[in-house]
Motif scaffolding. Structure first.
Motif, PDB file in Angstrom:
ATOM      1  N   ASP A 143      42.116  31.984  54.277  1.00 48.69           N
ATOM      2  CA  ASP A 143      42.442  32.866  53.159  1.00 48.69           C
ATOM      3  C   ASP A 143      42.276  34.315  53.605  1.00 48.69           C
ATOM      4  O   ASP A 143      41.165  34.748  53.923  1.00 48.69           O
ATOM      5  CB  ASP A 143      41.512  32.552  51.989  1.00 48.69           C
ATOM      6  N   ILE A 144      43.355  35.079  53.617  1.00 52.31           N
ATOM      7  CA  ILE A 144      43.294  36.458  54.106  1.00 52.31           C
ATOM      8  C   ILE A 144      42.362  37.326  53.271  1.00 52.31           C
ATOM      9  O   ILE A 144      41.851  38.336  53.760  1.00 52.31           O
ATOM     10  CB  ILE A 144      44.688  37.115  54.212  1.00 52.31           C
ATOM     11  N   GLU A 145      42.091  36.949  52.028  1.00 54.13           N
ATOM     12  CA  GLU A 145      41.169  37.708  51.186  1.00 54.13           C
ATOM     13  C   GLU A 145      39.724  37.611  51.684  1.00 54.13           C
ATOM     14  O   GLU A 145      38.870  38.379  51.255  1.00 54.13           O
ATOM     15  CB  GLU A 145      41.247  37.222  49.738  1.00 54.13           C
ATOM     16  N   ARG A 146      39.435  36.648  52.572  1.00 50.81           N
ATOM     17  CA  ARG A 146      38.092  36.475  53.129  1.00 50.81           C
ATOM     18  C   ARG A 146      37.884  37.332  54.374  1.00 50.81           C
ATOM     19  O   ARG A 146      36.821  37.269  54.992  1.00 50.81           O
ATOM     20  CB  ARG A 146      37.825  35.011  53.482  1.00 50.81           C
ATOM     21  N   TYR A 147      38.876  38.127  54.766  1.00 48.64           N
ATOM     22  CA  TYR A 147      38.796  38.974  55.960  1.00 48.64           C
ATOM     23  C   TYR A 147      38.891  40.438  55.584  1.00 48.64           C
ATOM     24  O   TYR A 147      39.716  40.820  54.749  1.00 48.64           O
ATOM     25  CB  TYR A 147      39.926  38.633  56.936  1.00 48.64           C
ATOM     26  N   TRP A 148      38.059  41.258  56.207  1.00 51.42           N
ATOM     27  CA  TRP A 148      38.059  42.698  55.976  1.00 51.42           C
ATOM     28  C   TRP A 148      38.138  43.415  57.307  1.00 51.42           C
ATOM     29  O   TRP A 148      37.456  43.050  58.268  1.00 51.42           O
ATOM     30  CB  TRP A 148      36.799  43.122  55.225  1.00 51.42           C
ATOM     31  N   LYS A 149      38.976  44.423  57.349  1.00 47.71           N
ATOM     32  CA  LYS A 149      39.178  45.204  58.565  1.00 47.71           C
ATOM     33  C   LYS A 149      37.876  45.879  58.983  1.00 47.71           C
ATOM     34  O   LYS A 149      37.147  46.410  58.145  1.00 47.71           O
ATOM     35  CB  LYS A 149      40.253  46.262  58.326  1.00 47.71           C
ATOM     36  N   VAL A 150      37.587  45.813  60.272  1.00 43.44           N
ATOM     37  CA  VAL A 150      36.398  46.462  60.819  1.00 43.44           C
ATOM     38  C   VAL A 150      36.805  47.431  61.919  1.00 43.44           C
ATOM     39  O   VAL A 150      37.817  47.234  62.594  1.00 43.44           O
ATOM     40  CB  VAL A 150      35.370  45.443  61.362  1.00 43.44           C
ATOM     41  N   THR A 151      36.020  48.468  62.073  1.00 44.47           N
ATOM     42  CA  THR A 151      36.306  49.465  63.103  1.00 44.47           C
ATOM     43  C   THR A 151      35.224  49.494  64.173  1.00 44.47           C
ATOM     44  O   THR A 151      35.314  50.267  65.108  1.00 44.47           O
ATOM     45  CB  THR A 151      36.450  50.863  62.478  1.00 44.47           C
TER      46      THR A 151
END
Length: 85
Positions: free
Chosen positions: A16-24
């Motif tokens: 589920d793409i909603e379970r992923y958050w962009k990190v830097t």
């Protein structure tokens, strides 16, 4: 399309793409029993919809084997990293 690192937020479906958050920041994950981060196409906070067929395969294989993916060839770019919880 640009690729970015996305950290998995535990407690849900790892496809589920909603379970992923962009990190830097650089993650320190490698192998384990839970998805840690994926390197996926996307420009926003979440990866693009839908995840590619290869990414689905890599996530499934990572959870089955506990190894970063793809495993072969050895020197290939890795798209899925795991961690122990």
């Amino acid at each position: 399309m640009a690729r970015s690192w996305y950290a998995f937020i535990p407690g849900g479906d790892p496809t589920d793409i909603e379970r992923y958050w962009k990190v830097t920041v650089k993650h320190s994950c490698l192998c384990g029993n839970q998805i840690c981060a994926i390197y996926a196409k996307g420009l926003g906070v979440n990866p693009d919809i839908p995840l590619s067929p290869n990414m689905y395969k890599y996530i499934k294989n990572a959870l089955i084997t506990g190894q970063l993916q793809p495993e072969t060839p050895i020197d290939s770019k890795k798209y899925v990293y795991l961690k122990f919880i």
